[in-house]
Design an enzyme around this catalytic site. Structure first.
Site, PDB file in Angstrom:
ATOM      1  N   SER A  12       0.844  -1.195   0.000  1.00 41.31           N
ATOM      2  CA  SER A  12       0.000   0.000   0.000  1.00 41.31           C
ATOM      3  C   SER A  12       0.878   1.242   0.000  1.00 41.31           C
ATOM      4  O   SER A  12       1.648   1.470   0.938  1.00 41.31           O
ATOM      5  CB  SER A  12      -0.903   0.011   1.225  1.00 41.31           C
ATOM      6  OG  SER A  12      -1.513   1.283   1.323  1.00 41.31           O
ATOM      7  N   HIS A  35      -0.984  -1.075  -4.329  1.00 36.07           N
ATOM      8  CA  HIS A  35      -2.312  -0.808  -3.749  1.00 36.07           C
ATOM      9  C   HIS A  35      -2.443   0.698  -3.509  1.00 36.07           C
ATOM     10  O   HIS A  35      -1.638   1.292  -2.782  1.00 36.07           O
ATOM     11  CB  HIS A  35      -2.450  -1.593  -2.448  1.00 36.07           C
ATOM     12  CG  HIS A  35      -3.779  -1.470  -1.784  1.00 36.07           C
ATOM     13  ND1 HIS A  35      -4.877  -2.216  -2.152  1.00 36.07           N
ATOM     14  CD2 HIS A  35      -4.196  -0.689  -0.756  1.00 36.07           C
ATOM     15  CE1 HIS A  35      -5.915  -1.904  -1.372  1.00 36.07           C
ATOM     16  NE2 HIS A  35      -5.525  -0.971  -0.524  1.00 36.07           N
ATOM     17  N   ASP A  37      -4.736   3.685  -2.135  1.00 35.29           N
ATOM     18  CA  ASP A  37      -5.872   4.004  -1.264  1.00 35.29           C
ATOM     19  C   ASP A  37      -6.413   5.397  -1.566  1.00 35.29           C
ATOM     20  O   ASP A  37      -5.792   6.403  -1.225  1.00 35.29           O
ATOM     21  CB  ASP A  37      -5.435   3.939   0.204  1.00 35.29           C
ATOM     22  CG  ASP A  37      -5.207   2.512   0.669  1.00 35.29           C
ATOM     23  OD1 ASP A  37      -6.125   1.688   0.509  1.00 35.29           O
ATOM     24  OD2 ASP A  37      -4.112   2.221   1.190  1.00 35.29           O
ATOM     25  N   MET A  39      -9.042   8.111  -0.665  1.00 34.39           N
ATOM     26  CA  MET A  39      -9.931   8.464   0.462  1.00 34.39           C
ATOM     27  C   MET A  39     -10.464   9.873   0.246  1.00 34.39           C
ATOM     28  O   MET A  39      -9.721  10.767  -0.163  1.00 34.39           O
ATOM     29  CB  MET A  39      -9.163   8.418   1.773  1.00 34.39           C
ATOM     30  CG  MET A  39      -8.472   7.090   2.047  1.00 34.39           C
ATOM     31  SD  MET A  39      -7.743   7.111   3.685  1.00 34.39           S
ATOM     32  CE  MET A  39      -6.783   5.588   3.651  1.00 34.39           C
ATOM     33  N   HIS A  68      -8.104   1.048  -4.373  1.00 38.15           N
ATOM     34  CA  HIS A  68      -9.076   0.805  -3.302  1.00 38.15           C
ATOM     35  C   HIS A  68      -9.784   2.126  -3.007  1.00 38.15           C
ATOM     36  O   HIS A  68      -9.187   3.033  -2.429  1.00 38.15           O
ATOM     37  CB  HIS A  68      -8.326   0.272  -2.067  1.00 38.15           C
ATOM     38  CG  HIS A  68      -9.178   0.073  -0.853  1.00 38.15           C
ATOM     39  ND1 HIS A  68      -8.654  -0.101   0.408  1.00 38.15           N
ATOM     40  CD2 HIS A  68     -10.525  -0.001  -0.699  1.00 38.15           C
ATOM     41  CE1 HIS A  68      -9.638  -0.253   1.286  1.00 38.15           C
ATOM     42  NE2 HIS A  68     -10.788  -0.186   0.643  1.00 38.15           N
ATOM     43  N   MET A  70     -12.096   4.327  -1.054  1.00 38.49           N
ATOM     44  CA  MET A  70     -12.832   4.541   0.193  1.00 38.49           C
ATOM     45  C   MET A  70     -13.558   5.874   0.050  1.00 38.49           C
ATOM     46  O   MET A  70     -13.184   6.887   0.643  1.00 38.49           O
ATOM     47  CB  MET A  70     -11.850   4.538   1.382  1.00 38.49           C
ATOM     48  CG  MET A  70     -11.412   3.120   1.739  1.00 38.49           C
ATOM     49  SD  MET A  70      -9.870   3.121   2.668  1.00 38.49           S
ATOM     50  CE  MET A  70      -8.711   3.217   1.324  1.00 38.49           C
ATOM     51  N   MET A 139     -11.886  -6.087   4.779  1.00 34.61           N
ATOM     52  CA  MET A 139     -11.052  -5.169   5.561  1.00 34.61           C
ATOM     53  C   MET A 139     -10.753  -5.800   6.918  1.00 34.61           C
ATOM     54  O   MET A 139     -11.667  -6.248   7.620  1.00 34.61           O
ATOM     55  CB  MET A 139     -11.751  -3.825   5.772  1.00 34.61           C
ATOM     56  CG  MET A 139     -11.852  -2.940   4.532  1.00 34.61           C
ATOM     57  SD  MET A 139     -10.270  -2.519   3.756  1.00 34.61           S
ATOM     58  CE  MET A 139      -9.441  -1.624   5.078  1.00 34.61           C
ATOM     59  N   GLY A 144      -9.325   3.755   6.663  1.00 34.58           N
ATOM     60  CA  GLY A 144      -9.031   5.169   6.891  1.00 34.58           C
ATOM     61  C   GLY A 144      -7.563   5.468   7.157  1.00 34.58           C
ATOM     62  O   GLY A 144      -7.067   6.502   6.752  1.00 34.58           O
ATOM     63  N   PHE A 145      -6.880   4.539   7.821  1.00 40.37           N
ATOM     64  CA  PHE A 145      -5.499   4.832   8.215  1.00 40.37           C
ATOM     65  C   PHE A 145      -4.624   3.579   8.122  1.00 40.37           C
ATOM     66  O   PHE A 145      -5.104   2.465   8.365  1.00 40.37           O
ATOM     67  CB  PHE A 145      -5.456   5.361   9.649  1.00 40.37           C
ATOM     68  CG  PHE A 145      -6.241   6.648   9.794  1.00 40.37           C
ATOM     69  CD1 PHE A 145      -5.647   7.874   9.495  1.00 40.37           C
ATOM     70  CD2 PHE A 145      -7.572   6.617  10.163  1.00 40.37           C
ATOM     71  CE1 PHE A 145      -6.376   9.056   9.589  1.00 40.37           C
ATOM     72  CE2 PHE A 145      -8.320   7.797  10.261  1.00 40.37           C
ATOM     73  CZ  PHE A 145      -7.721   9.018   9.971  1.00 40.37           C
ATOM     74  N   GLY A 146      -3.342   3.802   7.821  1.00 44.20           N
ATOM     75  CA  GLY A 146      -2.367   2.720   7.869  1.00 44.20           C
ATOM     76  C   GLY A 146      -1.910   2.517   9.303  1.00 44.20           C
ATOM     77  O   GLY A 146      -2.220   3.326  10.190  1.00 44.20           O
ATOM     78  N   GLY A 147      -1.177   1.441   9.527  1.00 41.25           N
ATOM     79  CA  GLY A 147      -0.524   1.226  10.807  1.00 41.25           C
ATOM     80  C   GLY A 147      -1.427   0.775  11.950  1.00 41.25           C
ATOM     81  O   GLY A 147      -1.021   0.832  13.101  1.00 41.25           O
ATOM     82  N   ASP A 177      -6.789  -6.507   3.944  1.00 45.81           N
ATOM     83  CA  ASP A 177      -6.132  -5.196   3.973  1.00 45.81           C
ATOM     84  C   ASP A 177      -6.245  -4.608   5.374  1.00 45.81           C
ATOM     85  O   ASP A 177      -7.350  -4.383   5.873  1.00 45.81           O
ATOM     86  CB  ASP A 177      -6.827  -4.294   2.937  1.00 45.81           C
ATOM     87  CG  ASP A 177      -6.244  -2.889   2.868  1.00 45.81           C
ATOM     88  OD1 ASP A 177      -5.202  -2.634   3.502  1.00 45.81           O
ATOM     89  OD2 ASP A 177      -6.840  -2.047   2.150  1.00 45.81           O
ATOM     90  N   GLY A 178      -5.082  -4.374   5.991  1.00 45.37           N
ATOM     91  CA  GLY A 178      -5.035  -3.735   7.300  1.00 45.37           C
ATOM     92  C   GLY A 178      -4.328  -4.605   8.318  1.00 45.37           C
ATOM     93  O   GLY A 178      -4.791  -5.712   8.620  1.00 45.37           O
ATOM     94  N   GLY A 179      -3.193  -4.122   8.807  1.00 50.57           N
ATOM     95  CA  GLY A 179      -2.462  -4.855   9.847  1.00 50.57           C
ATOM     96  C   GLY A 179      -1.830  -6.153   9.375  1.00 50.57           C
ATOM     97  O   GLY A 179      -1.527  -7.025  10.191  1.00 50.57           O
ATOM     98  N   GLY A 199       1.009  -2.213   4.040  1.00 49.87           N
ATOM     99  CA  GLY A 199       1.588  -0.875   3.945  1.00 49.87           C
ATOM    100  C   GLY A 199       2.812  -0.748   4.815  1.00 49.87           C
ATOM    101  O   GLY A 199       3.953  -0.826   4.336  1.00 49.87           O
TER     102      GLY A 199
HETATM  103  C1  DX5 Z   1      -6.515   1.429   5.359  1.00 50.38           C
HETATM  104  C2  DX5 Z   1      -6.012   1.157   3.956  1.00 50.38           C
HETATM  105  C3  DX5 Z   1      -4.883   0.222   3.905  1.00 50.38           C
HETATM  106  C4  DX5 Z   1      -3.630   0.676   4.641  1.00 50.38           C
HETATM  107  C5  DX5 Z   1      -2.985  -0.548   5.215  1.00 50.38           C
HETATM  108  O1  DX5 Z   1      -7.729   2.069   5.291  1.00 50.38           O
HETATM  109  O2  DX5 Z   1      -7.049   0.613   3.157  1.00 50.38           O
HETATM  110  O3  DX5 Z   1      -4.563  -0.150   2.570  1.00 50.38           O
HETATM  111  O4  DX5 Z   1      -2.714   1.340   3.830  1.00 50.38           O
HETATM  112  O5  DX5 Z   1      -1.912  -0.169   5.992  1.00 50.38           O
HETATM  113  P1  DX5 Z   1      -1.179  -1.191   7.005  1.00 50.38           P
HETATM  114  O6  DX5 Z   1      -0.694  -2.337   6.189  1.00 50.38           O
HETATM  115  O7  DX5 Z   1      -0.106  -0.362   7.569  1.00 50.38           O
HETATM  116  O8  DX5 Z   1      -2.215  -1.626   8.005  1.00 50.38           O
HETATM  117 ZN    ZN Z   2      -6.502  -0.222   1.203  1.00 51.66          ZN
END
Ligand code: DX5
Ligand code: ZN
Length: 226
Positions: A12, A35, A37, A39, A68, A70, A139, A144-147, A177-179, A199
């Site tokens: 991502s 990927h 994102d 938003m 993706h 959102m 999901m 909404g957010f990475g990490g 996707d996510g974590g 990501g």
């Molecule tokens: C979150 C995004 C993800 C995000 C994942 O809303 O859709 O694609 O970048 O980030 P990580 O891998 O750090 O959880």
């Molecule tokens: Zn995503």
């Protein structure tokens, strides 16, 4: 286009350096899809980029794009991303008025069509129409957010989709996707995922190429447990 085989690792670029995007895209050349994102600060409380930026990313990326969305009103915007040449365009089930009709439009334009579900959204309504989609994105965090931390409570939903796809002989891809990291990817693979967004686990690594290879190996090991 020859499609990459499972397990697919899609870094991502939300975790990339936005002002060094060209260099950060080059660093993921051995991964499967970039990927992207999108938003809109409405469907999710965060804002990234729109079609103009994605068009430049498309022109610059060494690998195909997995967009993706959102965003609210995907009917208005999703086709534009397919027209730009994105290999895959995924919109949210919660935001679409007629998901099947939108998926058909995306396929007509020439991209793969994906539908995404937030952690709390049930997936049963997709069972009857699985083959209208090329990818279903479960999901594994609130979008909404990475990490953020992986939510294991989403795994039963993934398992039920994988079972349903097997029962119907469907070739739909199941994405998470996510974590996703070295410590969670095997678990998601064992539950039936074949396509993995990561990501921070990719861009946070010292050696990005090695991180992609390691994630792929762990996903392969996990899928053998399935
Ligand atoms: C979150 C995004 C993800 C995000 C994942 O809303 O859709 O694609 O970048 O980030 P990580 O891998 O750090 O959880
Ligand atoms: Zn995503």
């Amino acid at each position: 286009m020859d499609l990459p085989r499972a397990p697919r690792i899609n870094p991502s670029i939300l975790a990339a350096d936005f002002v060094n995007m060209q260099a950060d895209l080059a660093r993921i050349a051995t991964a499967d899809f970039a990927h992207v994102d999108v938003m809109d600060n409405h469907f999710v409380p965060n804002l990234t980029f729109g079609p103009q930026m994605v068009e430049r990313i498309q022109a610059t990326s060494p690998i195909p794009l997995d967009v993706h969305l959102m965003i609210t009103d995907p009917e208005r915007w999703a086709p534009e991303y397919a027209e730009i040449g994105a290999a895959s365009v995924t919109f949210h089930l919660e935001a679409a008025a007629d998901p099947v009709a939108l998926a058909r439009r995306l396929r007509d334009i020439g991209s793969r069509a994906g539908v995404a579900v937030k952690p709390g959204t049930p997936v049963e309504s997709l069972f009857e129409v699985l083959d209208e989609f090329d990818q279903i994105l479960v999901m594994t965090v609130e979008p909404g957010f990475g990490g953020q931390s992986f939510m294991p409570e989403t795994m039963p939903k993934l398992r039920s989709l994988a079972e349903e796809a097997r029962r119907r002989g469907s070739s739909v891809w199941l994405q998470v996707d996510g974590g996703i990291s070295d410590s969670t990817i095997e678990y998601a693979a064992a539950a039936g995922a074949d396509t993995f967004v990561a990501g921070s686990a990719v861009y946070g690594a010292d050696d990005i190429e090695a991180a992609v290879t390691r994630l792929r190996d762990l996903a392969r090991a996990g899928s053998l447990e399935a």
